[in-house]
Design an enzyme around this catalytic site. Structure first.
Site, PDB file in Angstrom:
ATOM      1  N   ASP A  30       0.907  -0.866   0.084  1.00  0.00           N
ATOM      2  CA  ASP A  30      -0.208   0.032   0.226  1.00  0.00           C
ATOM      3  C   ASP A  30       0.965   1.458   0.074  1.00  0.00           C
ATOM      4  O   ASP A  30       2.145   0.887   0.917  1.00  0.00           O
ATOM      5  CB  ASP A  30      -0.805   0.189   1.050  1.00  0.00           C
ATOM      6  CG  ASP A  30      -2.431   0.960   0.949  1.00  0.00           C
ATOM      7  OD1 ASP A  30      -3.161   0.311   0.571  1.00  0.00           O
ATOM      8  OD2 ASP A  30      -2.348   2.002   0.655  1.00  0.00           O
ATOM      9  N   PHE A 152     -16.073 -10.320  -6.065  1.00  0.00           N
ATOM     10  CA  PHE A 152     -17.913 -10.254  -5.682  1.00  0.00           C
ATOM     11  C   PHE A 152     -17.877 -10.137  -3.820  1.00  0.00           C
ATOM     12  O   PHE A 152     -18.921 -10.564  -3.633  1.00  0.00           O
ATOM     13  CB  PHE A 152     -18.038 -11.376  -6.318  1.00  0.00           C
ATOM     14  CG  PHE A 152     -17.908 -11.114  -7.727  1.00  0.00           C
ATOM     15  CD1 PHE A 152     -19.295 -10.232  -8.279  1.00  0.00           C
ATOM     16  CD2 PHE A 152     -17.248 -11.299  -8.528  1.00  0.00           C
ATOM     17  CE1 PHE A 152     -19.354 -10.141  -9.987  1.00  0.00           C
ATOM     18  CE2 PHE A 152     -17.121 -12.120  -9.904  1.00  0.00           C
ATOM     19  CZ  PHE A 152     -17.860 -11.118 -10.804  1.00  0.00           C
ATOM     20  N   ASN A 211     -23.713  -6.155 -10.103  1.00  0.00           N
ATOM     21  CA  ASN A 211     -23.693  -4.687  -9.139  1.00  0.00           C
ATOM     22  C   ASN A 211     -25.037  -4.064  -9.461  1.00  0.00           C
ATOM     23  O   ASN A 211     -25.935  -3.864  -9.091  1.00  0.00           O
ATOM     24  CB  ASN A 211     -22.218  -4.561  -8.674  1.00  0.00           C
ATOM     25  CG  ASN A 211     -21.589  -4.560  -7.986  1.00  0.00           C
ATOM     26  OD1 ASN A 211     -22.440  -5.894  -7.711  1.00  0.00           O
ATOM     27  ND2 ASN A 211     -20.437  -3.891  -7.667  1.00  0.00           N
ATOM     28  N   LEU A 253     -33.943  -8.189  -1.418  1.00  0.00           N
ATOM     29  CA  LEU A 253     -35.429  -7.995  -1.684  1.00  0.00           C
ATOM     30  C   LEU A 253     -35.581  -7.669  -0.142  1.00  0.00           C
ATOM     31  O   LEU A 253     -36.638  -7.959   0.891  1.00  0.00           O
ATOM     32  CB  LEU A 253     -35.971  -9.461  -1.502  1.00  0.00           C
ATOM     33  CG  LEU A 253     -36.150  -9.688  -3.117  1.00  0.00           C
ATOM     34  CD1 LEU A 253     -37.196 -10.494  -3.674  1.00  0.00           C
ATOM     35  CD2 LEU A 253     -36.713  -8.015  -3.903  1.00  0.00           C
ATOM     36  N   CYS A 263     -19.583   0.248  -2.976  1.00  0.00           N
ATOM     37  CA  CYS A 263     -19.960  -0.413  -4.648  1.00  0.00           C
ATOM     38  C   CYS A 263     -20.876   0.298  -5.549  1.00  0.00           C
ATOM     39  O   CYS A 263     -20.828   1.153  -6.509  1.00  0.00           O
ATOM     40  CB  CYS A 263     -19.510  -1.754  -4.225  1.00  0.00           C
ATOM     41  SG  CYS A 263     -17.717  -1.863  -4.217  1.00  0.00           S
ATOM     42  N   LYS A 266     -21.233   3.843  -6.147  1.00  0.00           N
ATOM     43  CA  LYS A 266     -20.036   3.923  -7.708  1.00  0.00           C
ATOM     44  C   LYS A 266     -20.327   3.575  -8.237  1.00  0.00           C
ATOM     45  O   LYS A 266     -19.396   3.914 -10.077  1.00  0.00           O
ATOM     46  CB  LYS A 266     -19.341   4.262  -6.873  1.00  0.00           C
ATOM     47  CG  LYS A 266     -18.309   3.651  -6.556  1.00  0.00           C
ATOM     48  CD  LYS A 266     -16.872   3.127  -6.291  1.00  0.00           C
ATOM     49  CE  LYS A 266     -16.073   1.908  -6.221  1.00  0.00           C
ATOM     50  NZ  LYS A 266     -15.777   1.466  -6.838  1.00  0.00           N
ATOM     51  N   ARG A 331     -18.890   4.800   3.460  1.00  0.00           N
ATOM     52  CA  ARG A 331     -18.618   5.322   2.326  1.00  0.00           C
ATOM     53  C   ARG A 331     -20.280   5.140   1.683  1.00  0.00           C
ATOM     54  O   ARG A 331     -20.462   4.161   1.648  1.00  0.00           O
ATOM     55  CB  ARG A 331     -17.896   4.343   1.246  1.00  0.00           C
ATOM     56  CG  ARG A 331     -16.174   5.390   1.304  1.00  0.00           C
ATOM     57  CD  ARG A 331     -15.352   3.575   0.982  1.00  0.00           C
ATOM     58  NE  ARG A 331     -15.068   3.072   1.317  1.00  0.00           N
ATOM     59  CZ  ARG A 331     -14.099   1.942   0.553  1.00  0.00           C
ATOM     60  NH1 ARG A 331     -13.503   2.802  -0.294  1.00  0.00           N
ATOM     61  NH2 ARG A 331     -14.177   0.942   1.490  1.00  0.00           N
TER      62      ARG A 331
HETATM   63  N1  LIG Z   1     -15.169  -2.801  -0.739  1.00  0.00           N
HETATM   64  C1  LIG Z   1     -16.162  -3.753  -1.137  1.00  0.00           C
HETATM   65  O1  LIG Z   1     -16.399  -4.662  -0.561  1.00  0.00           O
HETATM   66  C2  LIG Z   1     -15.541  -4.328  -2.830  1.00  0.00           C
HETATM   67  C3  LIG Z   1     -15.817  -5.311  -3.105  1.00  0.00           C
HETATM   68  C4  LIG Z   1     -15.661  -5.417  -4.615  1.00  0.00           C
HETATM   69  C5  LIG Z   1     -14.766  -4.238  -5.205  1.00  0.00           C
HETATM   70  N2  LIG Z   1     -14.489  -4.164  -4.772  1.00  0.00           N
HETATM   71  C6  LIG Z   1     -13.826  -2.679  -5.575  1.00  0.00           C
HETATM   72  O2  LIG Z   1     -12.401  -3.229  -5.265  1.00  0.00           O
HETATM   73  C7  LIG Z   1     -11.882  -1.594  -5.483  1.00  0.00           C
HETATM   74  C8  LIG Z   1     -11.139  -1.525  -4.280  1.00  0.00           C
HETATM   75  O3  LIG Z   1     -12.235  -1.154  -3.744  1.00  0.00           O
HETATM   76  P1  LIG Z   1     -11.295  -1.520  -1.544  1.00  0.00           P
HETATM   77  O4  LIG Z   1     -12.832  -0.657  -0.960  1.00  0.00           O
HETATM   78  O5  LIG Z   1     -10.742  -2.416  -1.049  1.00  0.00           O
HETATM   79  O6  LIG Z   1     -10.740  -0.101  -1.614  1.00  0.00           O
HETATM   80  P2  LIG Z   1      -9.700   1.038  -0.237  1.00  0.00           P
HETATM   81  O7  LIG Z   1      -9.983   2.647  -0.179  1.00  0.00           O
HETATM   82  O8  LIG Z   1     -10.141  -0.014   1.266  1.00  0.00           O
HETATM   83  O9  LIG Z   1      -8.536   0.680  -0.891  1.00  0.00           O
HETATM   84  C9  LIG Z   1      -7.646   1.087  -1.424  1.00  0.00           C
HETATM   85  C10 LIG Z   1      -6.089   1.096  -1.191  1.00  0.00           C
HETATM   86  O10 LIG Z   1      -5.459   1.228  -2.480  1.00  0.00           O
HETATM   87  C11 LIG Z   1      -4.265   2.007  -2.131  1.00  0.00           C
HETATM   88  N3  LIG Z   1      -3.835   2.461  -2.934  1.00  0.00           N
HETATM   89  C12 LIG Z   1      -4.074   3.050  -3.787  1.00  0.00           C
HETATM   90  N4  LIG Z   1      -3.136   3.612  -4.789  1.00  0.00           N
HETATM   91  C13 LIG Z   1      -2.508   2.892  -4.548  1.00  0.00           C
HETATM   92  C14 LIG Z   1      -0.775   2.462  -5.443  1.00  0.00           C
HETATM   93  N5  LIG Z   1      -0.304   3.325  -6.120  1.00  0.00           N
HETATM   94  N6  LIG Z   1      -0.045   1.157  -4.981  1.00  0.00           N
HETATM   95  C15 LIG Z   1      -0.126   1.033  -3.239  1.00  0.00           C
HETATM   96  N7  LIG Z   1      -2.073   1.505  -3.357  1.00  0.00           N
HETATM   97  C16 LIG Z   1      -2.561   2.374  -3.135  1.00  0.00           C
HETATM   98  C17 LIG Z   1      -5.023   3.146  -0.672  1.00  0.00           C
HETATM   99  O11 LIG Z   1      -4.391   3.333   0.295  1.00  0.00           O
HETATM  100  C18 LIG Z   1      -6.036   2.437   0.003  1.00  0.00           C
HETATM  101  O12 LIG Z   1      -5.722   1.517   0.928  1.00  0.00           O
HETATM  102  C19 LIG Z   1     -12.368  -0.651  -5.631  1.00  0.00           C
HETATM  103  O13 LIG Z   1     -12.547  -0.907  -7.334  1.00  0.00           O
HETATM  104  C20 LIG Z   1     -14.088  -1.871  -5.400  1.00  0.00           C
HETATM  105  O14 LIG Z   1     -15.174  -1.139  -5.729  1.00  0.00           O
HETATM  106  C21 LIG Z   1     -14.711  -3.226  -3.766  1.00  0.00           C
END
Ligand SMILES: NC(=O)c1ccc[n+]([C@@H]2O[C@H](COP(=O)([O-])OP(=O)(O)OC[C@H]3O[C@@H](n4cnc5c(N)ncnc54)[C@H](O)[C@@H]3O)[C@@H](O)[C@H]2O)c1
Length: 434
Positions: A30, A152, A211, A253, A263, A266, A331
């Site tokens: 990260d 997912f 989604n 439902l 998710c 957005k 969020r």
């Molecule tokens: N949260 C969910 O339930 C969920 C479920 C399915 C898919 N997703 C998708 O997964 C993706 C991530 O979601 P999330 O909720 O884990 O996000 P998040 O914001 O919790 O985590 C993203 C992390 O990436 C890090 N980051 C950003 N740029 C970086 C880089 N260049 N190098 C290293 N680290 C970097 C950020 O510091 C952050 O900690 C999104 O596209 C989201 O739509 C999320």
């Protein structure tokens, strides 16, 4: 296999630790040093049931490590997963892909030998093509394939979802990438997960389609709840009656305050924008986005009307702030729109959430946070259930009725039976139950 996970948020951390638990060697990267320092101290920066034990045991067995050094993590990896955020871009609602593209550039500089670069983040159709183009431009000599593997998992049940998935979608037409991805998920074979191989664009679209469909289901039952209230029907029974039909299914439902989270809001918006760009507007999803937006703020109107039409100077107690139970994720939580609208109407707001108060504090600077539901209710003019945490399902109702200034309850999740609450003298309002 050696795996690098770029981004250690909800998805990166859960996927990384689960891959490690399968027996792979995983480095979670990260760019946020505070996050990595916390992980190195053994602290988990998010709340997700079971995550702390799983991280601890895989770190102890030397299969999982954390770093801010992307270059070192990527150099030896067979597969590099991109799990960085793709939030809504300010102003136009398209997915902001700047984190993805920045990661692609850094990965291209660092890879050695054939590497599969996998987008796990939710990205619009065509983003994989752009990742490939950026990487090729940055490192014309590098050997790699770019695959899509949308995630997912659901927050709150993420580990189980990851380990027992309904399906694993993999978008690639590169035979070597297909082999690597089969190997990455091979340990799941015992559970017979359907690995579903498709082309990259199709994989990217499956995630948004799924989604948006689920968001449509939620919004459908929410509107049905409004109709139930007008015609004197019970939305929970309508949903049950619908869900017994296997073609429909009972999940998603549950009428409530509108969907939120990191998710659905957005992703529905980004899909609408993509479809408009390609001259194939998705009018159903457009309606879902608009209806859900109005619904969240509309919940405050419901609360105000339950309080006699005016909340100026009144104290409203909210139970639950997270967008759903078992997460601290704030969020796009409906609670944000509700708090703003109540404060706009002159109310003082108090709140309690078992896990999300830390995350909520900076978003809701005027809210008074309370340690438990009873402190929250004490002297308030109304109690509102916003999130369906288990801890709120068995409140001491006689005690709550006594400590509220007036026994008014607005249950936006229908976790109580109206008769059970009303017998303690409450004025009780819920969703879609006349
Ligand atoms: N949260 C969910 O339930 C969920 C479920 C399915 C898919 N997703 C998708 O997964 C993706 C991530 O979601 P999330 O909720 O884990 O996000 P998040 O914001 O919790 O985590 C993203 C992390 O990436 C890090 N980051 C950003 N740029 C970086 C880089 N260049 N190098 C290293 N680290 C970097 C950020 O510091 C952050 O900690 C999104 O596209 C989201 O739509 C999320």
């Amino acid at each position: 296999m050696k795996i690098a996970m770029i981004g250690s948020g909800y998805v990166g951390l859960v996927s990384g630790v689960c891959f490690a638990d399968f027996g792979h060697h995983v480095v979670c990267v990260d760019k946020d040093p505070a996050r990595i320092e916390a992980l190195l101290r053994g602290e988990i920066p998010i709340f997700e049931p079971g995550l702390d034990e799983l991280v601890a045991s895989n770190v102890q067995q030397h299969r999982l490590s954390f770093t801010t050094d992307l270059q070192e993590a990527v150099a030896d990896a067979d597969a590099v997963f991109i799990a960085v955020g793709t939030p809504s871009r300010r102003g136009d609602g398209f997915a902001d892909l700047s984190y993805i593209y920045a990661a692609a550039r850094d990965i291209a500089k660092a890879i050695k030998g054939y590497t599969v670069v996998v987008t796990k983040s939710t990205v619009p159709v065509g983003a994989g093509d752009e990742v490939e183009r950026i990487m090729r431009e940055t490192r014309p000599d590098a050997e790699f394939a770019v695959a899509s593997n949308p995630e997912f998992l659901r927050e709150g049940a993420a580990i189980d979802d990851f380990k027992r998935p309904d399906r694993i979608v993999i978008g690639t037409t590169d035979p070597r990438a297909r082999e690597v991805m089969s190997e990455v998920y091979r340990p799941l074979n015992l559970n017979q997960p359907p690995l579903f191989f498709v082309d990259r664009r199709t994989a990217e679209l499956i995630k948004y389609a799924a989604n948006s469909f689920l968001a449509t289901k939620v919004t459908f039952i929410n509107e049905m709840a409004d109709l139930c209230e007008k015609v004197g029907a019970n939305v929970q029974d309508v949903a049950r009656g619908m869900g017994m039909d296997n073609r429909i299914g009972s999940k998603f439902l549950h009428a409530g305050p509108g969907y939120g989270g990191s998710c659905f809001p957005k992703d529905t918006l980004a899909l609408v924008k993509t479809a408009q760009d390609y001259d194939a507007p998705l009018r159903i999803v457009e309606a879902v986005v608009a209806v859900n937006d109005q619904r969240k703020r509309g919940m405050a109107k419901r609360i105000i009307s339950a309080c006699g039409g005016n909340v100026r100077g009144k104290t409203i107690a909210l139970l639950g702030l997270a967008f759903k139970l078992n997460t601290d994720d704030m969020r796009d939580a409906p609670s944000i729109a509700i708090v703003t609208a109540l404060e706009d109407a002159g109310a003082k707001v108090r709140a309690h959430d078992p896990k999300a108060m830390e995350q909520a504090r900076p978003i809701m600077p005027n809210v008074k946070f309370c340690q438990d539901p009873y402190e929250c209710a004490d002297g308030a003019d109304a109690l509102v259930i916003v999130t369906e945490w288990d801890a709120f399902r068995a409140l001491d109702l006689p005690r709550i009725a006594k400590i509220l200034a007036s026994p008014t309850m607005i249950d936006l999740r229908n976790i109580y039976r109206p008769a059970d609450v009303r017998k303690h003298g409450f004025a009780y309002t819920s969703i879609g139950r006349a």
